[in-house]
Design a protein around this motif. Sequence first.
Motif, PDB file in Angstrom:
ATOM      1  N   ILE A 141      -4.114  -0.834  -2.665  1.00  0.00           N
ATOM      2  CA  ILE A 141      -2.576  -1.407  -3.345  1.00  0.00           C
ATOM      3  C   ILE A 141      -2.360   0.058  -3.957  1.00  0.00           C
ATOM      4  O   ILE A 141      -3.003   0.542  -4.544  1.00  0.00           O
ATOM      5  CB  ILE A 141      -2.695  -2.363  -3.983  1.00  0.00           C
ATOM      6  N   SER A 142      -1.073   0.284  -3.784  1.00  0.00           N
ATOM      7  CA  SER A 142      -0.528   1.490  -4.448  1.00  0.00           C
ATOM      8  C   SER A 142      -0.137   1.177  -5.808  1.00  0.00           C
ATOM      9  O   SER A 142       0.677   0.312  -6.187  1.00  0.00           O
ATOM     10  CB  SER A 142       0.732   2.133  -3.639  1.00  0.00           C
ATOM     11  N   THR A 143      -0.326   2.033  -6.723  1.00  0.00           N
ATOM     12  CA  THR A 143       0.214   1.989  -8.115  1.00  0.00           C
ATOM     13  C   THR A 143       1.432   2.750  -8.241  1.00  0.00           C
ATOM     14  O   THR A 143       2.286   2.876  -9.283  1.00  0.00           O
ATOM     15  CB  THR A 143      -0.576   2.828  -9.101  1.00  0.00           C
ATOM     16  N   GLY A 144       2.111   3.525  -7.421  1.00  0.00           N
ATOM     17  CA  GLY A 144       3.308   4.324  -7.337  1.00  0.00           C
ATOM     18  C   GLY A 144       4.434   3.451  -7.811  1.00  0.00           C
ATOM     19  O   GLY A 144       4.768   2.152  -7.151  1.00  0.00           O
ATOM     20  N   SER A 145       5.010   3.751  -8.792  1.00  0.00           N
ATOM     21  CA  SER A 145       6.417   3.122  -9.414  1.00  0.00           C
ATOM     22  C   SER A 145       5.948   1.542  -9.876  1.00  0.00           C
ATOM     23  O   SER A 145       6.809   0.532  -9.801  1.00  0.00           O
ATOM     24  CB  SER A 145       7.629   2.945  -8.566  1.00  0.00           C
ATOM     25  N   ARG A 146       4.739   1.254 -10.235  1.00  0.00           N
ATOM     26  CA  ARG A 146       4.313   0.175 -10.521  1.00  0.00           C
ATOM     27  C   ARG A 146       5.274  -0.386 -11.737  1.00  0.00           C
ATOM     28  O   ARG A 146       5.471   0.472 -12.930  1.00  0.00           O
ATOM     29  CB  ARG A 146       3.030   0.058 -10.778  1.00  0.00           C
ATOM     30  N   GLY A 180       0.864  -1.274   0.143  1.00  0.00           N
ATOM     31  CA  GLY A 180      -0.058   0.082  -0.045  1.00  0.00           C
ATOM     32  C   GLY A 180       0.882   1.318   0.103  1.00  0.00           C
ATOM     33  O   GLY A 180       0.207   2.297  -0.011  1.00  0.00           O
ATOM     34  N   ARG A 181       2.222   1.208   0.005  1.00  0.00           N
ATOM     35  CA  ARG A 181       2.972   2.119   0.150  1.00  0.00           C
ATOM     36  C   ARG A 181       3.619   2.693  -1.137  1.00  0.00           C
ATOM     37  O   ARG A 181       3.238   3.549  -1.851  1.00  0.00           O
ATOM     38  CB  ARG A 181       4.144   1.819   1.053  1.00  0.00           C
ATOM     39  N   ASP A 182       4.297   1.792  -1.963  1.00  0.00           N
ATOM     40  CA  ASP A 182       4.498   1.908  -3.460  1.00  0.00           C
ATOM     41  C   ASP A 182       5.333   0.803  -3.946  1.00  0.00           C
ATOM     42  O   ASP A 182       5.735  -0.109  -2.772  1.00  0.00           O
ATOM     43  CB  ASP A 182       5.612   3.239  -3.393  1.00  0.00           C
ATOM     44  N   GLN A 183       5.268   0.445  -5.216  1.00  0.00           N
ATOM     45  CA  GLN A 183       6.045  -0.864  -5.579  1.00  0.00           C
ATOM     46  C   GLN A 183       7.267  -0.501  -5.673  1.00  0.00           C
ATOM     47  O   GLN A 183       7.981  -2.040  -5.723  1.00  0.00           O
ATOM     48  CB  GLN A 183       5.347  -1.050  -7.291  1.00  0.00           C
ATOM     49  N   GLY A 184       8.010   0.195  -5.843  1.00  0.00           N
ATOM     50  CA  GLY A 184       9.639   0.159  -5.661  1.00  0.00           C
ATOM     51  C   GLY A 184      10.019  -0.233  -4.228  1.00  0.00           C
ATOM     52  O   GLY A 184      10.969  -1.138  -4.498  1.00  0.00           O
TER      53      GLY A 184
END
Length: 412
Positions: A346-351, A274-278
């Motif tokens: 869920i986070s899409t960040g840096s997916r 939930g934070r980011d994908q990186g």
Amino acid sequence: MSRRVPPPPDTGRPSRRSVLKSAAALAVAASVTAPRVADAAPAAFTHPGMLHNAGDINRAKVRVAAGTDPWLSGWNRLTANSHSASTWTPNPQATVIRGGTGENYGTLYNDIAAAYQNALRWKVGGTETNAACAASILNAWSSTLTTLTGNADRFLASGIYGWEFANAAELMRDYDGFDLAAFQQMMTDVFYPLNNQFLTGHNDACVTNYWANWDLCNMASVMAIGILTDDAAKYDQAVTYFRSGAGNGSIAHAVPYLYTDADGYALGQWQESGRDQGHTVMGMGQMGAVCEMAWNQGDDLYSYDDRRFMKAAQYVAKYNTGQDVPYTTYTWGSGQNCAQQSQTVISTGSRGQVRPVWAMLHFHYNRRLYLDDKYISAMYYDLVTPEGGGGDYGSTSGGYDQLGFGTLMYAK
């Protein structure tokens, strides 16, 4: 050290290849013994025995010499990286700062990448100039570094650079020009106290305040230092924390929710999803390092708790190759007073971020254990292969959170 391929668990699917090759696989499986349950350090440590064992090194050496892919492609990625040049000049510092005023930790992670890559070139290619370069980097730091400091991020430095540095030294431990004793002392005096302080006190914060990666990198450093120095107590400390630690890096906390998708694959939600994908992909590399080092000492953490880590890797890989995964609201205590926070999606960040962490996982679960790792395989073959290392994935710290070159060292 010999091993029997352990039988698959009730969850997860047998690989397609294992059905077709079962007779051959079973013949091999019957000839060796199983990894022991990870309850105590080995009676005698295996060297080299961190990310790479003697078999890994010999296989890479033979395959590269024969010009065989994918090993040759992995080798070419290594030799193309400027950090692997035998002309690399180390830049040791007495004090390394990560976080706050005066940050200079880039000097450390660049030199670690150079030491590791030169050590690999020596082990695989046999070039003396690379061995001398790796030894000069390690010796320069062990005779200079006295302090790791900064804000809370100093614990990331002690963890990530601790296990990475120890792995470079493990490859060089039999080289005459390397001062192993001095390096062991530096790891014990400079890195371990911070590793231990974090795992036992979490910087005086709520035990769930820090993300899984903070625990994992410090756990990996403790394990690596234990192996490097033949210290059973440190090794056991890391294994015990992996299995039952109070923080978010222990296996049940790092993978809090389990699922089965529509195709029957077991998945596990990662703590940082939930934070980011990186950072989520980073976690695959940090926990993978712990599991691989333990495996090379005869302990199977990869399969601990019904292969819970594999379920997490499948989940992370599935989402980062563009597919949907289930997500359960994640709630934790933060700060010093454990104030409650939640992530509902869920986070899409840096997916889809590419990091060199997948070869290790694919070649363990699919090629050692003959399991169907559909999503891990897709992540590796479609997005990552052949894996590079530090310097190939950006110039900032995120590009150096893992040592890489898994295609060269893990392909089977």
